[in-house]
Design an enzyme around this catalytic site. Structure first.
Site, PDB file in Angstrom:
ATOM      1  N   HIS A  65       0.820  -1.208   0.000  1.00 43.48           N
ATOM      2  CA  HIS A  65       0.000   0.000   0.000  1.00 43.48           C
ATOM      3  C   HIS A  65       0.854   1.258   0.000  1.00 43.48           C
ATOM      4  O   HIS A  65       1.852   1.363   0.718  1.00 43.48           O
ATOM      5  CB  HIS A  65      -1.016  -0.001   1.149  1.00 43.48           C
ATOM      6  CG  HIS A  65      -0.468   0.052   2.541  1.00 43.48           C
ATOM      7  ND1 HIS A  65      -0.263   1.225   3.202  1.00 43.48           N
ATOM      8  CD2 HIS A  65      -0.114  -0.938   3.408  1.00 43.48           C
ATOM      9  CE1 HIS A  65       0.189   0.973   4.428  1.00 43.48           C
ATOM     10  NE2 HIS A  65       0.292  -0.332   4.575  1.00 43.48           N
ATOM     11  N   ASP A 182       5.809   1.901   6.907  1.00 43.12           N
ATOM     12  CA  ASP A 182       4.567   1.165   6.677  1.00 43.12           C
ATOM     13  C   ASP A 182       3.695   2.022   5.765  1.00 43.12           C
ATOM     14  O   ASP A 182       3.042   2.951   6.236  1.00 43.12           O
ATOM     15  CB  ASP A 182       3.888   0.894   8.025  1.00 43.12           C
ATOM     16  CG  ASP A 182       2.509   0.302   7.921  1.00 43.12           C
ATOM     17  OD1 ASP A 182       2.168  -0.221   6.852  1.00 43.12           O
ATOM     18  OD2 ASP A 182       1.760   0.379   8.917  1.00 43.12           O
ATOM     19  N   GLU A 216      -5.380   1.140   2.373  1.00 49.58           N
ATOM     20  CA  GLU A 216      -5.085   0.050   3.306  1.00 49.58           C
ATOM     21  C   GLU A 216      -5.158   0.501   4.746  1.00 49.58           C
ATOM     22  O   GLU A 216      -5.636  -0.233   5.616  1.00 49.58           O
ATOM     23  CB  GLU A 216      -3.702  -0.536   3.015  1.00 49.58           C
ATOM     24  CG  GLU A 216      -3.412  -1.857   3.710  1.00 49.58           C
ATOM     25  CD  GLU A 216      -2.893  -1.722   5.150  1.00 49.58           C
ATOM     26  OE1 GLU A 216      -2.865  -2.735   5.867  1.00 49.58           O
ATOM     27  OE2 GLU A 216      -2.516  -0.583   5.535  1.00 49.58           O
ATOM     28  N   GLU A 217      -4.696   1.713   5.042  1.00 54.49           N
ATOM     29  CA  GLU A 217      -4.620   2.163   6.433  1.00 54.49           C
ATOM     30  C   GLU A 217      -5.998   2.298   7.080  1.00 54.49           C
ATOM     31  O   GLU A 217      -6.094   2.363   8.305  1.00 54.49           O
ATOM     32  CB  GLU A 217      -3.854   3.485   6.537  1.00 54.49           C
ATOM     33  CG  GLU A 217      -2.357   3.383   6.263  1.00 54.49           C
ATOM     34  CD  GLU A 217      -1.594   2.600   7.328  1.00 54.49           C
ATOM     35  OE1 GLU A 217      -2.233   2.096   8.280  1.00 54.49           O
ATOM     36  OE2 GLU A 217      -0.364   2.491   7.207  1.00 54.49           O
ATOM     37  N   ASP A 236       4.017  -6.056   3.456  1.00 57.87           N
ATOM     38  CA  ASP A 236       3.732  -4.993   4.411  1.00 57.87           C
ATOM     39  C   ASP A 236       4.823  -5.032   5.475  1.00 57.87           C
ATOM     40  O   ASP A 236       5.805  -5.766   5.331  1.00 57.87           O
ATOM     41  CB  ASP A 236       2.331  -5.185   5.011  1.00 57.87           C
ATOM     42  CG  ASP A 236       1.675  -3.865   5.400  1.00 57.87           C
ATOM     43  OD1 ASP A 236       2.386  -2.988   5.911  1.00 57.87           O
ATOM     44  OD2 ASP A 236       0.461  -3.732   5.200  1.00 57.87           O
ATOM     45  N   HIS A 316       3.527   2.816  13.324  1.00 62.55           N
ATOM     46  CA  HIS A 316       2.547   3.897  13.454  1.00 62.55           C
ATOM     47  C   HIS A 316       3.014   4.990  14.405  1.00 62.55           C
ATOM     48  O   HIS A 316       2.229   5.829  14.837  1.00 62.55           O
ATOM     49  CB  HIS A 316       1.168   3.367  13.858  1.00 62.55           C
ATOM     50  CG  HIS A 316       0.433   2.707  12.738  1.00 62.55           C
ATOM     51  ND1 HIS A 316      -0.926   2.509  12.747  1.00 62.55           N
ATOM     52  CD2 HIS A 316       0.868   2.204  11.554  1.00 62.55           C
ATOM     53  CE1 HIS A 316      -1.292   1.911  11.628  1.00 62.55           C
ATOM     54  NE2 HIS A 316      -0.212   1.716  10.885  1.00 62.55           N
TER      55      HIS A 316
END
Length: 340
Positions: A65, A182, A216-217, A236, A316
């Site tokens: 992504h 990510d 995706e998130e 990922d 994150h």
């Protein structure tokens, strides 16, 4: 190949692309695909599909992504500061004090700072202890605004995107530090594989469709994938910390996440390839995680699925990995494509 992957990574990290605002980074990817000589199409949901011919009719799919975390203006307060909502699951305390950019619908950019509602230790008794959430934080705009009307006059409105700095740095010791590894690291690795296929004139047994997803998130990036795909591997980030074996130098092979186990035979194949190629790898279970392969399965795709990724610490938040994890992921992905 490392230099090429890192160059791509630095370029795409510098292009803001929170979920739903990915066209600029996709345009960059299209230009790079044109240089490499690949066929591609941006489909109706915003995802980018890349096509490589194969010798038979069993189609492999690879997905990563391109979208990242971000923020959006929810409301303008009477004092001229902004209330925001998060796009994706950022660790909000890590945003306290971060610089940001607010983009209006007319593409005007204003700078600002993300702050706690108790931002000064000399003024607020709870400045150090107040919980950092979307209810206790705001954005301070770098303009002379004192009232809501002043902000509206700038052209800032509810629903405007807010970007924050990835703070990318690659150290002499090989660490890659940046927000949004990510999953832009995986996208850069895929470009490294695409470049290798061209340079080495590799003929694939199976046709390959690569999907760069844009939502995706927030959970539905690959809820639709090309129906020709029979086997789909999500690339990922690999989780690092706590009970997990994953680390910043290895490629993680995920046997199960919170959407359930991945296909047993596909996971076995990935493990065997990692062994045969003497890669630094681990097998882990990610309890608080789902991927584009998860979304595809939930969307009803008739596929065998798997998941791999470079080990990324502090996901994150202020993320970090190492070039060795990048290399191991690149080698496993290339071995998978060549062996099938």
């Amino acid at each position: 190949m490392n230099d090429y992957i890192l160059d791509i990574l630095k370029d795409i990290l510098a292009i803001d692309s929170p979920s739903g605002y990915c066209q600029n980074v996709l345009d960059y990817c299209k230009k790079e695909l044109d240089k490499l000589g690949y066929n591609y199409q941006q489909i109706n949901n915003g995802n980018l599909e890349i096509y490589i011919d194969g010798e038979d009719n069993y189609t492999l799919g690879i997905g990563a992504h391109i979208d990242t975390l971000g923020l959006m203006v929810t409301s303008i307060k009477n004092d001229g500061t902004l209330i925001f909502t998060n796009i994706g699951g950022a660790i909000l305390p890590t945003l306290d004090g971060e610089y940001c950019r607010i983009m209006t619908r007319e593409n005007q950019i204003y700078t600002g700072t993300i702050l706690s509602n108790s931002p000064a230790s000399h003024v607020y008794k709870d400045a150090k202890t107040v919980e950092r959430t979307i209810d206790t934080m705001h954005i301070r705009i770098d303009e002379k605004v004192f009232y809501k009307e002043d902000v509206l006059a700038l052209g800032i409105h509810n629903g405007d995107y807010v970007f924050y700095d990835p703070k990318t740095e690659i150290t002499s010791s090989g660490y890659i530090k940046s927000r949004f590894l990510d999953d832009k690291l995986s996208v850069a690795i895929i470009f490294g594989v695409l470049k290798t296929i061209k340079e080495e004139n590799i003929t694939l047994k199976h046709p390959l469709i690569i999907t760069l997803s844009t939502f995706e998130e927030i959970g539905h990036g690959c809820s639709y994938i090309n129906p020709q795909i029979d086997e789909f591997i999500a690339i990922d980030m690999g989780c690092v910390g706590s009970y997990l074996d994953g680390n910043e130098y290895a490629v993680s092979i995920c046997a199960k996440d919170n959407s359930g186990p991945y296909h047993y035979d596909v996971t076995n194949k990935l493990i065997q390839l990692a062994k045969e190629n003497q890669l630094n790898y681990v097998v882990d279970v990610f309890q608080y995680y789902s991927s584009d392969a998860s979304a595809a399965m939930r969307g009803g795709a008739n596929i065998k699925s798997g998941l791999i990724g470079a080990g990324v610490a502090a996901s994150h938040g202020m993320e970090r990995t190492h070039i060795e994890a990048m290399e191991n992921t690149y080698k496993l992905l290339l071995a998978y494509i060549k062996s099938c």
